[in-house]
Structure formats: C-alpha cells, structure tokens
Design a protein around this motif. Structure first.
Motif, PDB file in Angstrom:
ATOM      1  N   SER A 270       0.810  -1.216   0.000  1.00 50.64           N
ATOM      2  CA  SER A 270       0.000   0.000   0.000  1.00 50.64           C
ATOM      3  C   SER A 270       0.844   1.266   0.000  1.00 50.64           C
ATOM      4  CB  SER A 270      -0.905   0.015   1.234  1.00 50.64           C
ATOM      5  OG  SER A 270      -0.126   0.209   2.409  1.00 50.64           O
ATOM      6  N   GLY A 271       2.149   1.118   0.209  1.00 46.42           N
ATOM      7  CA  GLY A 271       3.003   2.294   0.360  1.00 46.42           C
ATOM      8  C   GLY A 271       3.113   2.750   1.792  1.00 46.42           C
ATOM      9  N   GLY A 272       2.350   2.110   2.688  1.00 49.99           N
ATOM     10  CA  GLY A 272       2.478   2.404   4.101  1.00 49.99           C
ATOM     11  C   GLY A 272       3.692   1.713   4.689  1.00 49.99           C
ATOM     12  N   LEU A 273       4.061   2.099   5.892  1.00 49.13           N
ATOM     13  CA  LEU A 273       5.260   1.563   6.519  1.00 49.13           C
ATOM     14  C   LEU A 273       5.137   0.061   6.769  1.00 49.13           C
ATOM     15  CD1 LEU A 273       8.027   2.103   7.842  1.00 49.13           C
ATOM     16  CD2 LEU A 273       6.795   2.666   9.948  1.00 49.13           C
ATOM     17  N   ASP A 274       3.963  -0.400   7.185  1.00 45.48           N
ATOM     18  CA  ASP A 274       3.805  -1.795   7.578  1.00 45.48           C
ATOM     19  C   ASP A 274       3.941  -2.750   6.395  1.00 45.48           C
ATOM     20  OD1 ASP A 274       3.321  -0.793  10.120  1.00 45.48           O
ATOM     21  OD2 ASP A 274       1.160  -0.716   9.799  1.00 45.48           O
ATOM     22  N   SER A 275       3.134  -2.548   5.354  1.00 45.05           N
ATOM     23  CA  SER A 275       3.203  -3.455   4.207  1.00 45.05           C
ATOM     24  C   SER A 275       4.535  -3.332   3.486  1.00 45.05           C
ATOM     25  CB  SER A 275       2.043  -3.202   3.242  1.00 45.05           C
ATOM     26  OG  SER A 275       2.142  -1.924   2.649  1.00 45.05           O
ATOM     27  N   CYS A 306      -1.164  12.226  -4.964  1.00 45.09           N
ATOM     28  CA  CYS A 306      -1.606  11.235  -3.979  1.00 45.09           C
ATOM     29  C   CYS A 306      -0.388  10.636  -3.277  1.00 45.09           C
ATOM     30  CB  CYS A 306      -2.419  10.143  -4.659  1.00 45.09           C
ATOM     31  SG  CYS A 306      -2.861   8.771  -3.572  1.00 45.09           S
ATOM     32  N   LEU A 307      -0.313  10.821  -1.963  1.00 44.56           N
ATOM     33  CA  LEU A 307       0.851  10.346  -1.213  1.00 44.56           C
ATOM     34  C   LEU A 307       0.968   8.829  -1.255  1.00 44.56           C
ATOM     35  CD1 LEU A 307       0.693  12.658   1.948  1.00 44.56           C
ATOM     36  CD2 LEU A 307       2.103  12.922  -0.105  1.00 44.56           C
ATOM     37  N   GLU A 308      -0.162   8.141  -1.235  1.00 47.71           N
ATOM     38  CA  GLU A 308      -0.130   6.680  -1.258  1.00 47.71           C
ATOM     39  C   GLU A 308       0.445   6.175  -2.577  1.00 47.71           C
ATOM     40  OE1 GLU A 308      -3.317   2.998  -0.852  1.00 47.71           O
ATOM     41  OE2 GLU A 308      -3.621   4.829   0.301  1.00 47.71           O
ATOM     42  N   THR A 309      -0.008   6.768  -3.685  1.00 45.95           N
ATOM     43  CA  THR A 309       0.510   6.363  -4.994  1.00 45.95           C
ATOM     44  C   THR A 309       1.995   6.683  -5.108  1.00 45.95           C
ATOM     45  OG1 THR A 309      -1.664   6.696  -6.004  1.00 45.95           O
ATOM     46  CG2 THR A 309       0.239   6.674  -7.480  1.00 45.95           C
ATOM     47  N   GLN A 310       2.415   7.843  -4.610  1.00 45.32           N
ATOM     48  CA  GLN A 310       3.831   8.208  -4.656  1.00 45.32           C
ATOM     49  C   GLN A 310       4.685   7.211  -3.877  1.00 45.32           C
ATOM     50  OE1 GLN A 310       4.058  12.214  -3.151  1.00 45.32           O
ATOM     51  NE2 GLN A 310       3.131  13.132  -4.971  1.00 45.32           N
ATOM     52  N   ALA A 311       4.198   6.800  -2.712  1.00 44.43           N
ATOM     53  CA  ALA A 311       4.963   5.864  -1.886  1.00 44.43           C
ATOM     54  C   ALA A 311       5.067   4.501  -2.564  1.00 44.43           C
ATOM     55  CB  ALA A 311       4.310   5.739  -0.511  1.00 44.43           C
ATOM     56  N   ILE A 312       3.989   4.055  -3.175  1.00 41.14           N
ATOM     57  CA  ILE A 312       4.023   2.768  -3.885  1.00 41.14           C
ATOM     58  C   ILE A 312       5.041   2.814  -5.014  1.00 41.14           C
ATOM     59  CG2 ILE A 312       2.685   1.249  -5.401  1.00 41.14           C
ATOM     60  CD1 ILE A 312       0.218   2.018  -3.652  1.00 41.14           C
ATOM     61  N   ARG A 313       5.030   3.878  -5.788  1.00 42.70           N
ATOM     62  CA  ARG A 313       5.974   3.987  -6.904  1.00 42.70           C
ATOM     63  C   ARG A 313       7.414   4.075  -6.399  1.00 42.70           C
ATOM     64  NH1 ARG A 313       3.467   4.052 -11.550  1.00 42.70           N
ATOM     65  NH2 ARG A 313       1.359   4.921 -11.805  1.00 42.70           N
ATOM     66  N   ALA A 314       7.625   4.723  -5.268  1.00 47.95           N
ATOM     67  CA  ALA A 314       8.977   4.778  -4.696  1.00 47.95           C
ATOM     68  C   ALA A 314       9.444   3.385  -4.299  1.00 47.95           C
ATOM     69  CB  ALA A 314       8.994   5.714  -3.490  1.00 47.95           C
ATOM     70  N   MET A 315       8.548   2.583  -3.714  1.00 53.51           N
ATOM     71  CA  MET A 315       8.909   1.216  -3.354  1.00 53.51           C
ATOM     72  C   MET A 315       9.248   0.390  -4.595  1.00 53.51           C
ATOM     73  SD  MET A 315       9.074   0.361  -0.163  1.00 53.51           S
ATOM     74  CE  MET A 315       8.949  -1.421  -0.357  1.00 53.51           C
ATOM     75  N   LEU A 316       8.492   0.568  -5.659  1.00 50.47           N
ATOM     76  CA  LEU A 316       8.679  -0.259  -6.842  1.00 50.47           C
ATOM     77  C   LEU A 316       9.878   0.160  -7.676  1.00 50.47           C
ATOM     78  CD1 LEU A 316       4.959  -0.827  -7.883  1.00 50.47           C
ATOM     79  CD2 LEU A 316       6.486  -2.347  -6.619  1.00 50.47           C
ATOM     80  N   GLU A 317      10.527   1.251  -7.294  1.00 52.98           N
ATOM     81  CA  GLU A 317      11.807   1.583  -7.908  1.00 52.98           C
ATOM     82  C   GLU A 317      12.922   0.696  -7.381  1.00 52.98           C
ATOM     83  OE1 GLU A 317      12.516   5.716  -7.346  1.00 52.98           O
ATOM     84  OE2 GLU A 317      10.897   6.366  -8.700  1.00 52.98           O
ATOM     85  N   LEU A 318      12.674   0.042  -6.241  1.00 51.82           N
ATOM     86  CA  LEU A 318      13.629  -0.927  -5.713  1.00 51.82           C
ATOM     87  C   LEU A 318      13.583  -2.195  -6.559  1.00 51.82           C
ATOM     88  CD1 LEU A 318      12.852  -0.632  -1.873  1.00 51.82           C
ATOM     89  CD2 LEU A 318      14.665   0.543  -3.157  1.00 51.82           C
TER      90      LEU A 318
END
Length: 638
Positions: A270-275, A306-318
């Motif tokens: 979800s881009g949250g810290l937990d998931s 959207c902060l959630e979408t931004q966080a997800i995309r940041a994770m998927l750059e890994l």
C-alpha cells in the motif's frame, strides 16, 4: 485454502452423512470460481468434514483430516503451522514425522496434551477433534483469530462447528433468524467491534480467538487457553539499537514462516510503513534463497499528488518486485466481478473492502496461493496515551517534542493544545473518568440516533444504550502504563473484526490471507516496547522506522500521515451513478423500513452529493450496504 465443518448429536442419534455433505458444500464461498475437493466421515453421533479450494492451491497433498486408529480420534484442521520441527521434537515423533501433515501433528498434540494442546501450537489454525473415548468434541482457534470458527450449541440436542456461518445454517436444526442487534451495529458503525462472539444470526456464534470449547452430551466448556503477557522475551533490549535489532529479528522470523512451504506467496503493497516493511523483508529472503521476484499487489490513483501512490511507486523503484498495479482503468475492467463479490458478501461490513477485494482478485488471477498484508501494525506499535504517560512521569521535554512533532501531521493543532488536552486527561482520576463515561452514555445513545439513520423505534427495541455499554466494557478505561495499554490494544475487538473481514474477502477469491504482524513472537516482543520506542519527536512507530531506514526509501520510511484510496474506490464503483443509488434504495425500501428512519434517509439522499456532506454520504453508503445484504438474503430464501 481450507475449511472445516462438523457436528455432534448430543442426543446420541447417528450423524446423517447427507447433512455433512450439505455443510461441506456451503463452506465454499464462490464455487463457480473456486471448485473444491471434499473429505469427511461420520462416526456414530459425530460427523467431521473438510473442503479445500483447488484452483490455485499448491498443497493439495497436505491433508486436513487425520485418524488415529489406536485411540479412534479424528481431527479436521484448517491450519498453517509454524515451528513444525520444534513441535515434532517436543512430541517425540521421530524423523519420519518431518513430512507428517498438519492434521496428524495437531492430532498427536491433542493425544499428548489434551485440552492444553492449542497453547503449544504456533501459527494460524482452527481445528476440531472427535474423541470417542470420552464422547467429546474438542474445537480450538488460534490466538489472533486468523482462521475463523463458528459454532452452534443447542444443549442436549446439537453442537456444530464450521469455518463459515452459512455451513451451520445449512443444518435443518439450526434456525437462521436474524440477530437484529447486529443490524444496528451496521448503522452505528462503531459497534462492529461490540464483542468477539456475535454474528448476524441468533443461533450462530464465533468462537473467540485463543479459546477452545470441549463438548460432551451433558456439558460444554469454553475456555481461554492463552493470553498475551509481558516479560516473555529472554532479554529486554537496553538501547535504541538493540530494540531495532530485536524487532528486525522477530519480523524476519515471522516473514520467513509465512513464506515457508510450497505456496506461491505475494504481498499487498500500500506504500504504508507496515506493508512496505513486510515486502522488503520477503523480497530479500526470496533473493537470498535464489527464488523468484516477490509478487506485489497495489491500488493506485491517477492523482500525481496522492501520497499513497507516490509511496508505492517509490517502493517499486527498488529491485526484486514483480508488481501488479490496479489503477482506475484496471478497476473498470474488474467492476462487474467486484460488484458481484460485494453483493454476495458474508456480512454487510465487508462492503467497505472493495480495494482489498481488488487486490485478492488480482492475486488469484496471477495464481497466487497466499497474500501477506500489514494488518494490524497500527495496533502493534500504538502509542495511545503516550503524551499522558510522559506528563505523569515528568518527562516534559519528551512530551513537548512529541507534541511539536505531531504538528507535521496535524498542522492545524498547536503543540500547546495537544499538551493541554493530554495534561487534563492525565490529571483526571480513573474513578472520575469512569463515572463521566457512564453519565455520558445516555447522551451518546441519543447522539447516535440523531446522527445516523437508525430508526428511534428500532434503537429502543434492541436497546442501543445497552449495546453501547457492552462496547464500552470491551474498551475499558485507558491504562496508565504502556505495557497495560499495549495488552488492552492488542486484545481489542476491532483487531479481531478486521482480521475476520480479510479472511471472508480472501476466501471469496480462494486466496489465503497471511498476517505476519500477528505472529506470536512478534506480539510477545512488541508488547514490551516502551513509549520511547513507540513515538519519538512526533514520529509514530519509531522503532520500526529506525529498523527499516536503511532498507526502505526515505519517502516511505519517514512518510507523514496516511492516505487511503479505499473510499475513492467505493465512490467510483458503488456511488458513481446517483440514479442507480436512488433506484437501489427504492428497491430496498421494504427490507429497510423496520430498521431505518426513512425521513432521515430521504434527507441524506438530497444532500449526499453536495460538498463536505460526509455524514449524509456515509448514511447513504451504510443504508445501501445494509439494504443490499438484506435484499440478497431475502431473495436467497434466508
């Protein structure tokens, strides 16, 4: 994914195999999508059965029924056991038992330890054992209620159990009359967590997590077999670094347990810290074992801010992820299936789970057997009451820093106001808080009737004030020390309700839900977290952020606040067409009249599309949800 069912004729009559067959068929949520294989048997007055979803399961040979010829005991099991090697060693089963099925292992545990067997098990489970030596049916459920177990007991006549309420209702001796109090809980949403036992049917109860029930012809005993306690870790960390290292160790262990076995496991992201924490740990473990990329499933929006979408995309750059992104266009292609799934919901509360439905549906399409998620990291690391505790202890500087830090998330709330509110609460004695709560109960009841569309007559008929009081009994007065607060939070009813909702939604798609934050060793570690590890300088989940700061993108690890796409998905799929909403509610009018104030509903229907009319919009959604569920039940002959 597996499920179990069965019954014990307390009057001694022989069990009818056709009734067991009806129960097994009713275990499957969506037979068109998820065909199942069945097993079962009848032994005198007892019958036990299993179902296994076969569409994506990789472990059809695991076996969820076991029979011990010497004792005559039979077990049916829905389980994902951890620490199997240690358990086999404790049971002295020998090396040959390394490949024993989970059902056989659990049956051996019962034969060795009797009613204490459930306390020795790690992992998620619901099981039942027929013991002909004592003519006893023994049922147990895991410590957090990850695996569901519903029961019906009519003294002297029948005791029945099942992974799904509908399986119990398939028995001719189980009445299906509605529990109207639960209908009120839909309209007064805070009451979803009124307890850990009630259902929408008077004759069906949930067996609470961490409980067993042992039933014989003349008596039945329900008992709690495990309770979370502090001090269960061998060495309490002394420094920030030790706390972060200890947390990392138990999380690595939990994720490893949830990845183990032959299932293909993915992760919600979800881009949250937990998931994000679980995803990066699982990715690294798969890479270390030379396995494939980690499948992830995320819902994103079109809004670039959207902060959630931004966080997800940041994770998927890994590197190391195989992502599936569910954007608004993808949702449109899933619309018909999602709406059908919602219309078939086991409970009206599940209608708010559209986003979760979409992710499980995508996982099933990608042949994923199990999907990890971040539930319930929020409760695990909760700092509730932290400011008050710091003020009571004289830690004024730490309290001031946390209040200042809160302004990053709530810029409209000055730090001095946060401190003033906390100080007033900290100085109020418990007896006064309890008395004030009781005095306000009548006011709260009137407020619920005023602010929702519940009919005043219906609220009086089901005694809404009593339901609010029962709910308060679960919540209790906030404890004054951090460990007691953690124990209360982790035992709260909402955690159970949330986990159960995830399971019902996942079962529709034939996917096994997995919750590493509910791992027993994780719970035992985190209950000991002091306030300084829960919040520092206004940062919640401080120990988790520090533990993951070298492995997560900074924008994810130190993300401010939360932003969920769930409601926008509901609006897109269920509330997009105002004409459809009005037509549906008109069609549901007859089934709603006994419970809903129609004048208030009509007012909400005139207001719900206007800006900032959140109460009206919620009222329309709640009523649409309840009306659809009641109408579907009526059309199905329920």
């Amino acid at each position: 994914m597996k499920a179990i069912c069965g019954f014990f004729r307390l009057d001694g009559a022989p069990a009818d195999p056709s009734q067991l067959a009806a129960m097994r068929a009713a275990l499957v949520f969506n037979p068109a999508v998820n065909p199942a294989s069945f097993d079962g048997l009848t032994i005198g007055p007892a019958a036990l059965g299993t179902a296994e979803w076969t569409r994506v399961s990789a472990n059809s040979d695991e076996g969820n029924l076991a029979h011990d010829t010497q004792s005559g005991c039979v077990a049916v099991v829905d389980a994902r056991l951890d620490e199997r090697g240690n358990l086999i060693k404790r049971l002295d089963l020998g090396d040959a038992a390394a490949h024993s099925t989970q059902a056989k292992i659990i049956l051996h545990a019962y034969l060795r330890w009797g009613e204490q067997c459930a306390a020795a098990l790690y992992g998620d489970f619901a099981f039942a054992i027929w013991d002909p030596r004592h003519r006893r049916l023994f049922c147990a459920r895991d410590i957090m209620g990850v695996r569901p177990l519903y029961v019906h007991h009519r003294p002297g006549k029948l005791f029945a159990f099942a992974s799904r309420a509908q399986a119990l209702l398939s028995l001719p001796d189980v009445p299906n009359d509605l529990n109207e109090g639960r209908i009120a809980d839909v309209l007064v949403q805070q009451l979803e967590g009124i307890d850990k036992t009630c259902t929408f049917f008077n004759a069906v109860q949930r067996l609470p997590p961490a409980h067993f029930v042992a039933t014989q012809s003349d008596r039945s005993q329900q008992q709690r077999y495990w309770r979370l306690q502090p001090g269960l870790i061998a060495h309490v960390p002394a420094t920030d670094a030790q706390w972060a290292a200890g947390l990392t160790e138990v999380l690595e262990h939990a994720v490893g347990n949830h990845l183990a076995g032959g299932d293909r496991v993915g992760c919600m992201l979800s881009g949250g810290l937990d998931s994000s924490t679980l995803a990066v740990i699982a990715r690294d473990q798969l890479a270390a074992a030379g396995n494939a990329l980690l499948p992830t499933f995320s819902s994103i929006g079109n809004d670039p801010d959207c902060l959630e979408t931004q966080a997800i995309r940041a994770m998927l750059e890994l590197p190391g992820f195989a992502p599936t992104l569910i954007d608004p266009d993808a949702l449109e292609t899933m619309r018909a299936e999602l709406i059908a799934a919602v219309q078939e919901s086991e409970e009206p509360f599940d209608h708010s789970m559209l986003l979760i439905h979409a992710q499980y549906m995508s996982a099933a399409r990608n042949k994923i057997d199990a999907l990890m998620d971040g539930i319930d990291g929020d409760t695990l690391f909760s700092e509730a009451g932290g400011l008050k505790r710091q003020l009571r202890a004289g830690h004024w500087l730490a309290a001031w820093r946390n209040a200042r830090g809160d302004q990053r998330i709530y810029p409209g709330l000055p730090a001095w106001k946060s401190l003033a509110f906390a100080a007033r609460s900290a100085l109020t004695p418990d007896w006064l808080r309890q008395r004030t709560r009781q005095q306000r109960l009548g006011l709260r009841t009137r407020d619920c009737v005023r602010t929702t569309v519940i009919s005043p007559d219906f609220a009086a008929r089901i005694d809404l004030q009593d339901r609010l009081q029962r709910f308060d009994g679960w919540q209790g007065v906030t404890p004054r020390d951090v460990v007691s607060q953690a124990l209360q939070s982790l035992d709260q009813t909402y955690t159970t309700c949330g986990i159960e909702r995830y399971h019902r939604v996942a079962a529709w798609h034939g996917v096994d839900p997995r919750h590493p934050f509910s791992d027993r060793k994780v719970l035992e570690f985190c209950v000991n977290l002091p306030d300084a590890q829960r919040m520092a300088n206004g940062w919640s989940k401080y120990v988790l952020r520090r533990a993951m700061q070298s492995r997560l993108p900074e924008t994810v690890c130190w993300r401010l606040g939360k932003q969920h796409l769930g409601w926008s998905l509901i609006e897109q799929l269920l509330l997009k067409n105002a004409e459809d909403v009005h037509q549906c509610l008109a069609a549901y009018r007859n089934v709603l009249i006994p419970y809903v104030d129609m004048h208030k509903l009509d007012l909400a229907l005139r207001q719900w599309q206007q800006p900032k009319q959140y109460a009206a919009r919620n009222a329309v959604f709640d009523t649409l949800t309840l009306g659809g569920w009641l109408a579907h039940r009526a059309s199905a002959g329920g």
